[in-house]
Design a protein around this motif. Structure first.
Motif, mmCIF file in Angstrom:
data_model
loop_
_atom_site.group_PDB
_atom_site.id
_atom_site.type_symbol
_atom_site.label_atom_id
_atom_site.label_comp_id
_atom_site.label_asym_id
_atom_site.label_seq_id
_atom_site.Cartn_x
_atom_site.Cartn_y
_atom_site.Cartn_z
ATOM 1 N N LYS A 273 1.524 6.256 -13.723
ATOM 2 C CA LYS A 273 2.148 7.406 -14.379
ATOM 3 C C LYS A 273 1.103 8.305 -15.035
ATOM 4 O O LYS A 273 1.363 9.482 -15.288
ATOM 5 C CB LYS A 273 3.157 6.929 -15.426
ATOM 6 N N ASN A 274 -0.054 7.726 -15.321
ATOM 7 C CA ASN A 274 -1.089 8.484 -16.026
ATOM 8 C C ASN A 274 -2.224 8.944 -15.118
ATOM 9 O O ASN A 274 -3.200 9.528 -15.590
ATOM 10 C CB ASN A 274 -1.675 7.624 -17.155
ATOM 11 N N ILE A 275 -2.113 8.656 -13.833
ATOM 12 C CA ILE A 275 -3.160 9.060 -12.909
ATOM 13 C C ILE A 275 -2.577 9.935 -11.814
ATOM 14 O O ILE A 275 -1.375 9.909 -11.558
ATOM 15 C CB ILE A 275 -3.866 7.838 -12.283
ATOM 16 N N ARG A 276 -3.430 10.690 -11.149
ATOM 17 C CA ARG A 276 -2.959 11.649 -10.145
ATOM 18 C C ARG A 276 -3.252 11.188 -8.716
ATOM 19 O O ARG A 276 -3.159 11.974 -7.792
ATOM 20 C CB ARG A 276 -3.615 13.004 -10.384
ATOM 21 N N ILE A 277 -3.576 9.951 -8.551
ATOM 22 C CA ILE A 277 -3.933 9.464 -7.225
ATOM 23 C C ILE A 277 -3.034 8.292 -6.841
ATOM 24 O O ILE A 277 -2.618 7.504 -7.702
ATOM 25 C CB ILE A 277 -5.413 9.029 -7.185
ATOM 26 N N GLU A 278 -2.695 8.204 -5.579
ATOM 27 C CA GLU A 278 -1.920 7.085 -5.074
ATOM 28 C C GLU A 278 -2.824 5.855 -5.033
ATOM 29 O O GLU A 278 -3.864 5.857 -4.363
ATOM 30 C CB GLU A 278 -1.383 7.398 -3.669
ATOM 31 N N PRO A 279 -2.466 4.790 -5.746
ATOM 32 C CA PRO A 279 -3.342 3.613 -5.832
ATOM 33 C C PRO A 279 -3.791 3.052 -4.495
ATOM 34 O O PRO A 279 -4.970 2.757 -4.306
ATOM 35 C CB PRO A 279 -2.477 2.605 -6.605
ATOM 36 N N LEU A 280 -2.866 2.890 -3.552
ATOM 37 C CA LEU A 280 -3.233 2.315 -2.262
ATOM 38 C C LEU A 280 -4.211 3.202 -1.493
ATOM 39 O O LEU A 280 -5.136 2.719 -0.851
ATOM 40 C CB LEU A 280 -1.991 2.062 -1.411
ATOM 41 N N VAL A 281 -3.993 4.504 -1.563
ATOM 42 C CA VAL A 281 -4.873 5.433 -0.861
ATOM 43 C C VAL A 281 -6.276 5.385 -1.458
ATOM 44 O O VAL A 281 -7.278 5.373 -0.733
ATOM 45 C CB VAL A 281 -4.314 6.869 -0.913
ATOM 46 N N LEU A 283 -7.649 2.858 -3.049
ATOM 47 C CA LEU A 283 -8.270 1.580 -2.704
ATOM 48 C C LEU A 283 -8.696 1.556 -1.239
ATOM 49 O O LEU A 283 -9.755 1.001 -0.901
ATOM 50 C CB LEU A 283 -7.295 0.435 -2.992
ATOM 51 N N GLN A 284 -7.894 2.158 -0.374
ATOM 52 C CA GLN A 284 -8.249 2.223 1.047
ATOM 53 C C GLN A 284 -9.588 2.924 1.229
ATOM 54 O O GLN A 284 -10.470 2.453 1.958
ATOM 55 C CB GLN A 284 -7.175 2.955 1.842
ATOM 56 N N LYS A 285 -9.749 4.063 0.565
ATOM 57 C CA LYS A 285 -10.990 4.832 0.690
ATOM 58 C C LYS A 285 -12.155 4.092 0.045
ATOM 59 O O LYS A 285 -13.282 4.117 0.553
ATOM 60 C CB LYS A 285 -10.808 6.218 0.058
ATOM 61 N N GLN A 286 -11.889 3.442 -1.065
ATOM 62 C CA GLN A 286 -12.941 2.719 -1.766
ATOM 63 C C GLN A 286 -13.471 1.550 -0.931
ATOM 64 O O GLN A 286 -14.679 1.302 -0.888
ATOM 65 C CB GLN A 286 -12.394 2.200 -3.103
ATOM 66 N N LEU A 287 -12.575 0.849 -0.257
ATOM 67 C CA LEU A 287 -12.964 -0.320 0.526
ATOM 68 C C LEU A 287 -13.428 0.049 1.928
ATOM 69 O O LEU A 287 -14.029 -0.770 2.621
ATOM 70 C CB LEU A 287 -11.794 -1.303 0.618
ATOM 71 N N SER A 291 -7.358 1.645 8.267
ATOM 72 C CA SER A 291 -5.900 1.726 8.253
ATOM 73 C C SER A 291 -5.370 1.320 6.887
ATOM 74 O O SER A 291 -5.843 0.350 6.274
ATOM 75 C CB SER A 291 -5.308 0.811 9.331
ATOM 76 N N LEU A 292 -4.370 2.044 6.424
ATOM 77 C CA LEU A 292 -3.742 1.716 5.148
ATOM 78 C C LEU A 292 -3.051 0.361 5.224
ATOM 79 O O LEU A 292 -2.895 -0.334 4.215
ATOM 80 C CB LEU A 292 -2.735 2.803 4.765
#
Length: 325
Positions: A273-281, A283-287, A291-292
């Motif tokens: 609720k306090n962030i503007r990014i989709e968590p899974l997306v 993490l996908q980019k970070q790792l 594929s998601l």
């Protein structure tokens, strides 16, 4: 196949006895033997059964037997979600051999915050400590840890960075020697504190090892001879396992990657609720997952980790941030 025929001989069974009435069919009996007696892993059993089933298909074509010793059944399967998946009329069902064990989604193994801190405490060698800490705080693969360039490290204070996170571009084409899976470039974010920690490590510790040779190695982390670790990271794998054994923790670099991913996703999900990014997306980019769907393996534990200590993962690891110079 050798193991299958050995099983048949030991139990006085004939491979061609494909019509056993109500008795358990030969392949099913072998499957249960692999599980119950030999205690083989599920994937290993599946691989063996594929060969056995293909043999019987060949035997039917050759006329050696009149039918297969097993039947077929419809099972629900996970939809691929690929191109034209929306016009798939199968209803998510596929016809499979009845003797094949169902696929089970493996449970991701990761360290708790306490275990992560114990692992860091056990890494008394400053160089090993730095590698493990970076793995826990970034989720990098072992080959990425082994080839992470020293040129990527800088002092955030002198660079005027005041944000909580630092953007780092991993680019195999920039001439630094960075290696990523599939040689695909990506951008990761690491905490400003981690970058400061790495810079202190370079200043106080890495230089001593780099001076052991006449070369100028590009990787951040060097082995005891002052040379880069093997590019595939196998040496780092052995080191992490050895450090874990000192405190009774069975771990390896990929588990450290799972640890980072698990705790990061839990924290992001609870703060979404306090962030503007989709968590899974994120993490996908970070790792660096292509594929998601690969990243979604971490979702199943989000609701299981309700302990508030999870949210303190990054901060608690920061307690180990300073390497004594």
């Amino acid at each position: 196949m050798y193991d299958y025929f050995g099983f048949l001989e030991a139990h006085e069974l004939s491979w061609s006895d494909v019509a056993r009435g109500e008795d358990k069919n030969l392949v099913a009996a072998y499957r249960d033997y692999c599980f119950d007696v030999v205690k083989l892993a599920r994937n290993t059993v599946r691989q063996r059964l594929v060969y056995v089933c293909e043999f019987y298909k060949y035997a039917v074509r050759q006329g050696w037997v009149t039918s297969l010793p097993y039947s077929f059944e419809l099972r629900h399967v996970t939809q691929s979600g690929g191109f034209l998946a929306h016009v798939d009329s199968s209803g998510g069902k596929r016809e499979v051999r009845s003797v094949m064990p169902r696929k089970h989604v493996g449970i991701v193994k990761f360290l708790t915050v306490d275990e992560a801190n114990r692992l860091l405490a056990a890494a008394e060698n400053a160089h090993h400590h730095a590698i493990i800490r970076m793995a826990l705080k970034t989720g990098l693969r072992r080959e990425e840890l082994a080839t992470f360039p020293v040129s990527y490290v800088f002092d955030p204070d002198k660079a005027g960075v005041r944000t909580r996170n630092v953007r780092v571009a991993l680019d195999p084409a920039d001439g630094s020697g960075m290696q990523t899976k599939g040689s695909k470039p990506r951008v990761i974010f690491m905490s400003r504190e981690l970058m400061k920690f790495l810079h202190r490590y370079v200043v106080h510790h890495r230089g001593a090892r780099a001076s052991l040779t006449n070369e100028e190695p590009s990787p951040l982390f060097l082995n005891q001879d002052g040379r880069p670790w093997a590019r595939d990271g196998k040496g780092i794998e052995a080191m992490v396992r050895t450090v874990g054994q000192r405190v009774g923790i069975r771990t390896h670099p990929h588990m450290l990657r799972h640890t980072y991913a698990t705790h990061t996703l839990v924290a992001l999900q609870r703060q979404r609720k306090n962030i503007r990014i989709e968590p899974l997306v994120f993490l996908q980019k970070q790792l660096g997952h292509s594929s998601l769907r690969t990243t979604m393996v971490y979702l199943h534990i989000v609701n299981e980790l309700a302990d508030d200590a999870v949210l303190a993962y990054d901060d608690e690891l920061d307690d180990w941030g300073d390497i004594e110079s």
